[in-house]
Design an enzyme around this catalytic site. Structure first.
Site, PDB file in Angstrom:
ATOM      1  N   ASP A  85      -5.583  -0.686  -8.115  1.00  0.00           N
ATOM      2  CA  ASP A  85      -5.229  -1.657  -7.092  1.00  0.00           C
ATOM      3  C   ASP A  85      -5.913  -2.865  -7.613  1.00  0.00           C
ATOM      4  OD1 ASP A  85      -4.612  -2.990  -4.793  1.00  0.00           O
ATOM      5  OD2 ASP A  85      -5.369  -1.543  -3.572  1.00  0.00           O
ATOM      6  N   SER A  86      -5.582  -3.654  -8.438  1.00  0.00           N
ATOM      7  CA  SER A  86      -6.404  -4.682  -8.928  1.00  0.00           C
ATOM      8  C   SER A  86      -5.795  -6.116  -8.371  1.00  0.00           C
ATOM      9  CB  SER A  86      -6.353  -4.816 -10.413  1.00  0.00           C
ATOM     10  OG  SER A  86      -5.143  -5.391 -10.887  1.00  0.00           O
ATOM     11  N   ASP A 107     -18.441  -0.514 -11.278  1.00  0.00           N
ATOM     12  CA  ASP A 107     -17.381  -1.002 -11.975  1.00  0.00           C
ATOM     13  C   ASP A 107     -16.234   0.089 -12.730  1.00  0.00           C
ATOM     14  OD1 ASP A 107     -16.016  -2.455 -14.139  1.00  0.00           O
ATOM     15  OD2 ASP A 107     -17.551  -2.393 -15.561  1.00  0.00           O
ATOM     16  N   HIS A 115       0.886  -1.155   0.021  1.00  0.00           N
ATOM     17  CA  HIS A 115       0.104  -0.087  -0.063  1.00  0.00           C
ATOM     18  C   HIS A 115       0.876   1.121   0.197  1.00  0.00           C
ATOM     19  CE1 HIS A 115      -3.353  -2.811   1.301  1.00  0.00           C
ATOM     20  NE2 HIS A 115      -3.423  -2.273   0.107  1.00  0.00           N
TER      21      HIS A 115
HETATM   22  N1  AG3 Z   1      -3.907  -6.363  -5.093  1.00  0.00           N
HETATM   23  C1  AG3 Z   1      -3.743  -7.848  -5.233  1.00  0.00           C
HETATM   24  C2  AG3 Z   1      -2.353  -8.139  -6.056  1.00  0.00           C
HETATM   25  C3  AG3 Z   1      -2.151  -9.463  -6.856  1.00  0.00           C
HETATM   26  C4  AG3 Z   1      -1.816 -10.624  -5.742  1.00  0.00           C
HETATM   27  N2  AG3 Z   1      -1.714 -11.708  -6.601  1.00  0.00           N
HETATM   28  C5  AG3 Z   1      -1.742 -13.162  -5.927  1.00  0.00           C
HETATM   29  N3  AG3 Z   1      -1.686 -13.225  -4.857  1.00  0.00           N
HETATM   30  N4  AG3 Z   1      -1.632 -13.958  -6.781  1.00  0.00           N
HETATM   31  C6  AG3 Z   1      -3.928  -6.194  -3.791  1.00  0.00           C
HETATM   32  C7  AG3 Z   1      -5.047  -5.819  -3.054  1.00  0.00           C
HETATM   33  C8  AG3 Z   1      -4.628  -5.010  -1.952  1.00  0.00           C
HETATM   34  N5  AG3 Z   1      -4.937  -3.825  -1.662  1.00  0.00           N
END
Ligand code: AG3
Length: 281
Positions: free
Chosen positions: A157-158, A139, A62
Site C-alpha cells: 500500500d505505497s 523500512d 482499501h
Molecule cells: N496509496 C496512495 C496511492 C497513490 C495516490 N497517488 C496520487 N494521488 N498521486 C494510498 C494510501 C492509502 N492507504
C-alpha cells in the site's frame, strides 16, 4: 475567503478540492504530511502534496487492495501490509475471520500517529485495540529481508514511485516479497493509473513477471486519484485471482463492503484495451 487545494496530475491538469480548515501540517524525516478538512470529501490526507485518501472515497481503494486476494487465497492466516500507515488496509483485512495476524510495516511513524488522532474511522484497527494487529515502524525493504516463507498474503500500500516508495516498485523488492510469501502466497500492490502512468506500469509488470508465475492487473474507480481510474497488480505463486476465485465464499461474507462484491471481483480483472496494452508482455 475560499481555500482550494490542487494536486497536479500533469503540468496542465489537476484535481481541486475546497478546503475548510487545516488539521495538521508537518514534516517527518521522510516526507511532508498534511491532513485537511474538505467541503465535500471529508478529511483528506496528503503526503508530499499527493492525495493519499479522503474519508469519502477511501473505502474503494482499501476494499479493493484487500478483498480480491483474501477471497482468492483459500485460507489466508498471516497477512503483511507494507506502507498503509493510515490503517485502512488493515481495517479491511481484519474483517476476514480466518486471518490470525495482520502485520503493518510502515516506514513513517508520524503517518500512523496522526491517522489514529485525526482519521479514526480509517485507523480503527491500528489504534492498539485489536489483538490480531501488529505494528512495526520500519523500512519495508529491511523488514521483508528478515522474513522468509512466512506470509499468505502481502499487500503493498505505497505512494507513487517517488520519494520513500521508489524501492517498492523494483524487481529486487518483488524477489524479497516472493521469498517472504509461503508456497501459495499472493501479493497485491497498488499500480498507479493506467491512463496516466503507462511507463511505470510497463516496467512494474515486466519486473513482476520475471518473479511471479501469475501476474494480473485489476482496476477500480477512485475519484480523488489521478484520472479516477486506478489499478492494482495481483502477483501470485499458485492461486489465480479469476479462475481460482471462490465466488461462493465471497458471496457469503459476513461483513459489509460498499464497493467490492462477488460479481465485481471478476469484472475488475477485465481491462480496457489501452490498459491491457500498457502491460502487454
Ligand atoms: N496509496 C496512495 C496511492 C497513490 C495516490 N497517488 C496520487 N494521488 N498521486 C494510498 C494510501 C492509502 N492507504
Amino acid at each position: 475567503m475560499d481555500l482550494w487545494y490542487t494536486e497536479k496530475h500533469s503540468d496542465n491538469v489537476g484535481i481541486t478540492l475546497k478546503v475548510t480548515r487545516s488539521l495538521f501540517s508537518g514534516a517527518s524525516e521522510y516526507q511532508q504530511l498534511d491532513i485537511v478538512e474538505t467541503a465535500e470529501y471529508g478529511r483528506m490526507m496528503l503526503l508530499d502534496g499527493l492525495v493519499m485518501l479522503t474519508e469519502r472515497d477511501e473505502f474503494i481503494y482499501h476494499e479493493m487492495i484487500v478483498h480480491p486476494a483474501l477471497f482468492t487465497h483459500p485460507a489466508a492466516k498471516k497477512v503483511l501490509v507494507i506502507g498503509g500507515g493510515d490503517g485502512g488496509t488493515i481495517r479491511e483485512i481484519v474483517k476476514h475471520p480466518q486471518v490470525e495476524q495482520a502485520v503493518l510495516c510502515e516506514i513513517d511513524g508520524l503517518v500512523v500517529e496522526k491517522s489514529i488522532e485525526l482519521l479514526p474511522t480509517v485507523a480503527s484497527a491500528i489504534d492498539g485495540s485489536n489483538p490480531r494487529v501488529k505494528l512495526h515502524i520500519d523500512d519495508g525493504l529491511a523488514y521483508i529481508r528478515a522474513h522468509q516463507n512466512e506470509f499468505d498474503v502481502i499487500l503493498v500500500d505505497s505512494t507513487d514511485p517517488i520519494g520513500p516508495a521508489v524501492g517498492l516498485f523494483e524487481e529486487d523488492f518483488y524477489r524479497l516479497v516472493f521469498a517472504a510469501l509461503k508456497d501459495d502466497g499472493i501479493m497485491v500492490a497498488q499500480s498507479e493509473s493506467p491512463f496516466y502512468h503507462s511507463n511505470i506500469q510497463r516496467d512494474m509488470y515486466a519486473a513482476l513477471r520475471r518473479v511471479f508465475p501469475i501476474v494480473e492487473m485489476y482496476q477500480a474507480f477512485i475519484p480523488t486519484y489521478p484520472s479516477g481510474l486506478w489499478s492494482f497488480a495481483c502477483a501470485s505463486k499458485r492461486w489465480h485471482p479469476v479462475t481460482d476465485f471462490d465466488r461462493a465464499r465471497a458471496a457469503g461474507r459476513d461483513f459489509t463492503t460498499r464497493y467490492y462484491n462477488e460479481d465485481l471481483h471478476r469484472g475488475a480483472f477485465m481491462l480496457p484495451t489501452f490498459a491491457r496494452e500498457n502491460i502487454a508482455p
